[in-house]
Design an enzyme around this catalytic site. Structure first.
Site, short mmCIF file in Angstrom:
data_model
loop_
_atom_site.label_atom_id
_atom_site.label_comp_id
_atom_site.label_asym_id
_atom_site.label_seq_id
_atom_site.Cartn_x
_atom_site.Cartn_y
_atom_site.Cartn_z
CG LEU A 65 -50.57 -21.20 54.41
CD1 LEU A 65 -51.82 -20.84 55.21
CD2 LEU A 65 -49.63 -22.04 55.27
CG ASP A 66 -49.19 -27.26 50.42
OD1 ASP A 66 -48.33 -26.49 49.92
OD2 ASP A 66 -48.92 -28.37 50.90
NE ARG A 67 -57.75 -24.94 45.01
CZ ARG A 67 -58.20 -24.51 43.85
NH1 ARG A 67 -57.38 -24.34 42.84
NH2 ARG A 67 -59.49 -24.25 43.67
CB VAL A 69 -52.85 -25.94 54.16
CG1 VAL A 69 -52.47 -25.53 55.58
CG2 VAL A 69 -52.33 -27.34 53.84
NE ARG A 168 -50.46 -32.25 51.61
CZ ARG A 168 -50.92 -31.83 50.42
NH1 ARG A 168 -50.72 -30.58 50.04
NH2 ARG A 168 -51.57 -32.67 49.64
#
Length: 244
Positions: A65-67, A69, A168
């Protein structure tokens, strides 16, 4: 009721093969150049402490997961489980659903987005193309508009591919960037807010029993408090319900 490793990382499920947790926003999935504590390291430390394990602890990262998120995230506790779950990701039998808050309202309330994404690792940013392009990989997701609240909309999202920054970038590409997203959107009025994206469920074939397991998480706080609990639950369960 979720158990907790620390006050910030609730455990959704754990057995000898799989660990499912709620990743807090702001923590990297794995070690990066920032040197900040990351999920892999924190969870290894926790397992070592809880089970009084000597030596190194194995924990496999099978998806990211993106930081910024947060939400449901699954790790493998053995190398065999890591291999089988990684294969599930490659074969797209590893299901991932999200909810997000976007600026505006998508022109089509429900749609499948098909684009091509190229990552620039140096800038840690991706470019979205409508047609195949050099070094770009296919990016496919479904979305459903659940509710509209003034300038923002609450969407349920189902990923078919797991490209970097996919949700995104694709939502920004259709003119509906995520609230709080300073990389792909216009977030001057939301500077103190995390990117409005949450991993609401991960569905896996258990690496040993093959049973389909779903781990769920529903967010709290801003901007999620802009929506009722019923609306959040509807968004979080939308694609799970569709699969039944």
């Amino acid at each position: 009721m979720a158990m907790e490793t620390t006050p910030s990382i609730p455990i959704l499920y754990e057995d000898n093969h799989v660990l499912a947790v709620v990743k807090p926003p702001g923590i990297p999935s794995q070690e990066d150049d920032s040197g900040d504590p990351d999920m892999l390291t924190l969870l290894k430390q926790d397992i070592k402490a809880r089970y009084n394990k000597p030596g190194n602890v194995f924990l496999g990262l099978v998806h990211r997961l993106d930081r910024p998120v947060g939400g449901a995230m699954v790790f493998a506790k053995t190398s065999k489980a890591a291999s089988r779950l990684s294969e599930a990701v490659r074969s797209r039998s590893f299901g991932k659903t999200y909810i997000c808050v976007v600026h505006g309202t998508p022109r089509t309330p429900r749609a499948q987005l098909k684009h091509y994404i190229r990552k620039d690792s140096g800038r840690n940013q991706v470019t979205v193309f409508d047609k195949p392009a050099a070094d770009a990989k296919d990016a496919v997701l479904d979305y459903e508009t659940i509710a509209v609240n003034g300038r923002y909309s609450l969407l349920a999202v189902k990923l078919h591919t797991g490209r970097p920054h996919q949700i995104r970038a694709q939502m920004a590409h259709i003119g509906c960037p995520l609230a709080g997203d300073r990389k792909y959107g216009h977030a001057s009025a939301e500077a103190a807010m995390d990117v409005a994206l949450w991993s609401t469920s991960v569905t896996i074939p258990h690496p040993v029993t093959k049973e389909r397991l779903t781990f769920r998480s529903v967010p709290e706080g801003k901007p999620w408090e802009w929506w009722s609990g019923e609306q959040l639950e509807q968004a979080a369960s939308f694609y799970i319900a569709q699969n039944k």
